[in-house]
Enzyme design. Structure first.
Site, mmCIF file in Angstrom:
data_model
loop_
_atom_site.group_PDB
_atom_site.id
_atom_site.type_symbol
_atom_site.label_atom_id
_atom_site.label_comp_id
_atom_site.label_asym_id
_atom_site.label_seq_id
_atom_site.Cartn_x
_atom_site.Cartn_y
_atom_site.Cartn_z
ATOM 1 N N ASP A 129 -7.492 7.492 -12.765
ATOM 2 C CA ASP A 129 -6.427 8.360 -12.262
ATOM 3 C C ASP A 129 -5.121 8.154 -13.027
ATOM 4 O OD1 ASP A 129 -5.663 10.269 -9.978
ATOM 5 O OD2 ASP A 129 -4.109 8.736 -9.837
ATOM 6 N N ASP B 184 2.721 5.527 -3.359
ATOM 7 C CA ASP B 184 2.422 4.107 -3.569
ATOM 8 C C ASP B 184 3.596 3.227 -3.153
ATOM 9 O OD1 ASP B 184 -0.159 4.616 -4.613
ATOM 10 O OD2 ASP B 184 0.701 5.075 -6.570
ATOM 11 N N ALA B 185 4.814 3.643 -3.510
ATOM 12 C CA ALA B 185 5.999 2.856 -3.152
ATOM 13 C C ALA B 185 6.198 2.816 -1.639
ATOM 14 C CB ALA B 185 7.234 3.430 -3.839
ATOM 15 N N HIS C 189 -6.167 6.922 -3.173
ATOM 16 C CA HIS C 189 -5.794 6.339 -4.468
ATOM 17 C C HIS C 189 -6.083 4.848 -4.382
ATOM 18 C CE1 HIS C 189 -3.940 6.018 -8.285
ATOM 19 N NE2 HIS C 189 -2.687 5.857 -7.930
#
Length: 347
Positions: free
Chosen positions: A207, A99-100, A123
């Site tokens: 999630d 994600d980062a 995601h």
């Protein structure tokens, strides 16, 4: 798409019998799929797609992970490229970075999201929390999701065993009229057992709750609590670990994975049955408020912001390694390392 009843509730699912691999290949026959990132999900998804006959390339920075891709048979200049070059060549960009890293590299990826392409996630984080990530896809591309319910390692391992790992799928934006068939085709291609319909928001809420809950956070907290109580009452590390972890993972989990919890209960001793049924309620009552608080923190974005803030720090990896080392070096998991070596298959 078939309607299947799950515990009294009808859901839309796609099975491999209904949507065959041959049909998926036909849908994607003119597509170039660029898997961006070769870390957690990238290897499993890309190798399964390649083995299933899809046109796949990898986008990855040079370094240790690039070397891993080389070892897996990806060829520089043919199927292995720097990230920007892979994005240029792709009609489908599978954005499988952390994600980062997705936040950091978004300006590069966005430049190559030309009309008609598809942006694929595993995601829902980046898009659901777009006010925090600033990942806002162009209006003229498909935005789709396939989220295998397990690690990329499990996805690949089960594929090689001829099995499938179930996945959710979602369409956030259908610019071409083909978003759904692209998503389902890719879901079949990466090796899903069956695909169940969701949304980007529901995927990320479930999630994040699951990762922090029964999949990782809660299970470690629960195991540690029982291990500590046994040790504090004079039980040896080996006995405490076997009763807490080994019997759960090696004996009981396979039973209720195959046949359900009721079957496992029915095939335990009467003493175990009675105790489990009696104590199930107190454990439920003690933990449900924690899960309610956790879900609330996910829904209002606090968990997402904590992840973004933490994972974007320059010393994030160093701090993470310290925390993981503390876990690894705890008595319970040092005991676990010895127990695993003593399993018959390792001798």
């Amino acid at each position: 798409m078939a309607k299947i009843n799950f515990g009294g509730v009808d859901e839309n699912v796609v099975t491999r019998e209904e949507f065959s691999l041959e049909k998926a290949r036909e849908v994607m026959k003119d597509e170039t799929i660029a898997v961006i990132g070769y870390g957690v999900q990238g290897p499993g998804q890309s190798l399964n797609l390649r083995d299933n006959g899809f046109h796949v390339i990898i986008g990855q920075r040079k370094g240790p992970t690039w070397e891993k891709a080389l070892a897996d048979g990806w060829t520089p200049g043919e199927t292995l490229f720097e990230i920007e070059e892979a994005c240029k060549r792709a009609t489908v960009i599978q954005y499988l970075l952390s994600d980062a890293a997705q936040i950091a590299l978004w300006p590069i990826v966005k430049r190559h999201l030309t009309a008609g392409k598809a942006l694929y996630f595993s995601h829902g984080f980046a898009v659901t929390y777009k006010e925090r990530t600033n990942i806002i896809p162009p209006a003229d591309v498909d935005v789709i999701l396939v989220a295998p319910k397990g690690s990329g390692t499990s996805l690949r391992r089960m594929f090689l065993q001829g099995r499938g790992l179930n996945s959710s799928y979602a369409v956030y934006q259908d610019a071409t009229g083909r978003a759904k068939e692209r998503a389902v085709s890719l879901g079949i291609g990466v090796g899903s057992g069956y695909l169940f319909e969701t949304t980007f928001q529901k995927e990320v809420y479930s999630d994040l709750t699951g990762e922090r809950g029964t999949l990782m956070g809660a299970i470690q907290g629960l195991l540690l609590a029982q291990y500590e109580v046994l040790r504090e009452n004079g039980h040896s590390p080996s006995e405490a670990f076997n009763e807490t972890v080994e019997e759960l993972t090696q004996s009981l989990m396979p039973l209720f994975a195959e046949n359900g919890m009721d079957w496992m209960y029915a095939n335990c001793s009467t003493t175990a049955q009675r105790g489990a049924l009696d104590w199930m309620g107190p454990f439920h009552d003690a933990t449900k408020p924690v899960f309610e608080k956790l879900y609330g923190e996910v829904a209002i974005g606090n968990e997402a912001q904590r992840s973004i803030d933490s994972n974007s720090q320059p010393d994030y990896r160093e701090k993470l390694n310290k925390e993981l080392a503390a876990l690894r070096n705890s008595e319970m998991w040092r005991t676990g390392a010895v127990v695993r070596k003593l399993r018959p298959e390792n001798n």
